[in-house]
Design a protein around this motif. Sequence first.
Motif, PDB file in Angstrom:
ATOM      1  N   UNK A 191      -6.086   1.202  -7.851  1.00 24.61           N
ATOM      2  CA  UNK A 191      -4.795   0.181  -8.555  1.00 24.61           C
ATOM      3  C   UNK A 191      -3.840  -0.265  -7.388  1.00 24.61           C
ATOM      4  N   UNK A 192      -3.560   0.286  -6.470  1.00 21.78           N
ATOM      5  CA  UNK A 192      -2.689  -0.201  -5.328  1.00 21.78           C
ATOM      6  C   UNK A 192      -3.561  -1.437  -4.614  1.00 21.78           C
ATOM      7  N   UNK A 193      -4.613  -1.481  -4.340  1.00 28.71           N
ATOM      8  CA  UNK A 193      -5.714  -2.299  -3.882  1.00 28.71           C
ATOM      9  C   UNK A 193      -5.506  -3.561  -4.730  1.00 28.71           C
ATOM     10  N   UNK A 205       1.786  -2.032 -12.268  1.00 32.79           N
ATOM     11  CA  UNK A 205       0.573  -1.534 -11.851  1.00 32.79           C
ATOM     12  C   UNK A 205       0.775  -0.725 -10.664  1.00 32.79           C
ATOM     13  N   UNK A 206       1.715  -0.886  -9.674  1.00 26.68           N
ATOM     14  CA  UNK A 206       2.054  -0.187  -8.791  1.00 26.68           C
ATOM     15  C   UNK A 206       2.644   1.062  -9.142  1.00 26.68           C
ATOM     16  N   UNK A 233       1.509   4.647  -0.808  1.00 24.40           N
ATOM     17  CA  UNK A 233       2.458   4.130  -1.843  1.00 24.40           C
ATOM     18  C   UNK A 233       3.894   4.009  -1.403  1.00 24.40           C
ATOM     19  N   UNK A 234       4.286   5.051  -0.693  1.00 29.47           N
ATOM     20  CA  UNK A 234       5.363   5.130  -0.204  1.00 29.47           C
ATOM     21  C   UNK A 234       6.023   4.271   0.578  1.00 29.47           C
ATOM     22  N   UNK A 235       4.832   3.763   1.595  1.00 24.79           N
ATOM     23  CA  UNK A 235       4.789   2.884   2.577  1.00 24.79           C
ATOM     24  C   UNK A 235       4.916   1.494   1.639  1.00 24.79           C
ATOM     25  N   UNK A 236       4.198   0.978   1.034  1.00 29.45           N
ATOM     26  CA  UNK A 236       4.420  -0.104   0.183  1.00 29.45           C
ATOM     27  C   UNK A 236       5.761  -0.369  -0.567  1.00 29.45           C
ATOM     28  N   UNK A 241      10.223   7.289   5.615  1.00 25.65           N
ATOM     29  CA  UNK A 241      10.318   8.481   5.768  1.00 25.65           C
ATOM     30  C   UNK A 241       9.391   9.382   4.891  1.00 25.65           C
ATOM     31  N   UNK A 242       9.243   9.041   3.665  1.00 21.41           N
ATOM     32  CA  UNK A 242       8.162   9.969   2.734  1.00 21.41           C
ATOM     33  C   UNK A 242       7.114   9.565   3.144  1.00 21.41           C
TER      34      UNK A 242
END
Length: 389
Positions: A191-193, A205-206, A233-236, A241-242
């Motif tokens: 889903x992220x891709x 979607x994200x 997903x936290x990076x996106x 920090x997460x």
Amino acid sequence: NPSIPVLPFSSMSGDPDQQYFCDGITEDIITELARFRQLHVLARNTSFRFRGQDVDVQRVGRELGVQYIVEGSLRRIGNRIRITAQLIDTATGHHVWADRFDRNEEELFAVQDQVVKSIAATLVGRMHAAATERAQPKAPASLSAYELVHKGDALPLYRPGAAEEARRLFEQAIALDPGYAKAYSLLANLEMTDWFRDFNASPELLDRAFALAQKAVAIDPNDPSSQVAVARLHQTRGAWSRAEYHYGKARELNPNSALLMAGFGDLHITLGEPEKALEYFGEARALDPFFEPSWLWPITGLAHFMARQYEEAITAMERSNEPPYWAHVYMAASHAMLGNLERARHHAAETLRLKPDFTITRAIERQPLRRDSDRAHVLEAFHKAGLPE
């Protein structure tokens, strides 16, 4: 510490589809053995070079510089499964340890644990490896779900229709086993891709991908792939920090993963530390000299671009057999920053051929960057390359 590869277990069932199942068993044994700090377990890409070969263990020992190898086979007879596994000394070709496990299908994952403990205990001897305290990922309740997940994970997602087929397999696995964390984490990655690729995709979607990844971690916090999915997903979302925390958890669970090391590299690009990212990519290749997924050279090029090393960025991205559209974006940007405007225009045109709806605004929305100076750098280069606003 002794180094050891786990060669792909062979299927004795005569069914080609069973190879996915054998590969899954092999990967799980690699992951489990990697938890023992007393061992250095070679990565999957290295071991799987020897799939389908009549293995000369002494040649493998010389090529990989290892003293031991693990090999085995799997046979299904009705609802019974037989796993054989051997630990072999490559210098002599002699068996150090061998065992056979006959179990019902539902006992398969307990057998995996027996195989791992037996190999580890033999290798580390009196170092009490068999009693080592370690977190264990939760085994799936359904063998069919396990097979579906590994079949979906083996699909080459860059091929037309592969992502849709993988999604169908992961969803089917979840329906069979709603408590199977890896199925949720792999679906979250899909889903992220999709969100990254589709500029018209809704933010929902994200959100859905994030919910799937969180569910995976809630089900099984000891599954490395679930921790990585949440980290990405936290990076996106710019929760730096997460993201670092969950990547760190994944590394504790699987310390010898080249893929995970490359993930750290990707994170440090977005953190504004491209030199450190390049170090992580180097460490990934050191862990596994045959680690070369299709995205590795483009993302290495991206790190060089962020470090203002434009010639190195172009060289790295050109090493990709089929550069994705975004690699052409950064090749255009790199050429533009070097003053090679004709080459910049060429790659800008190639970007639009591969991604007709590309715009700078949309691309920046999909590019998480912690530092404002990095965002300004990217914008400057994109504009110089003549990419559409």
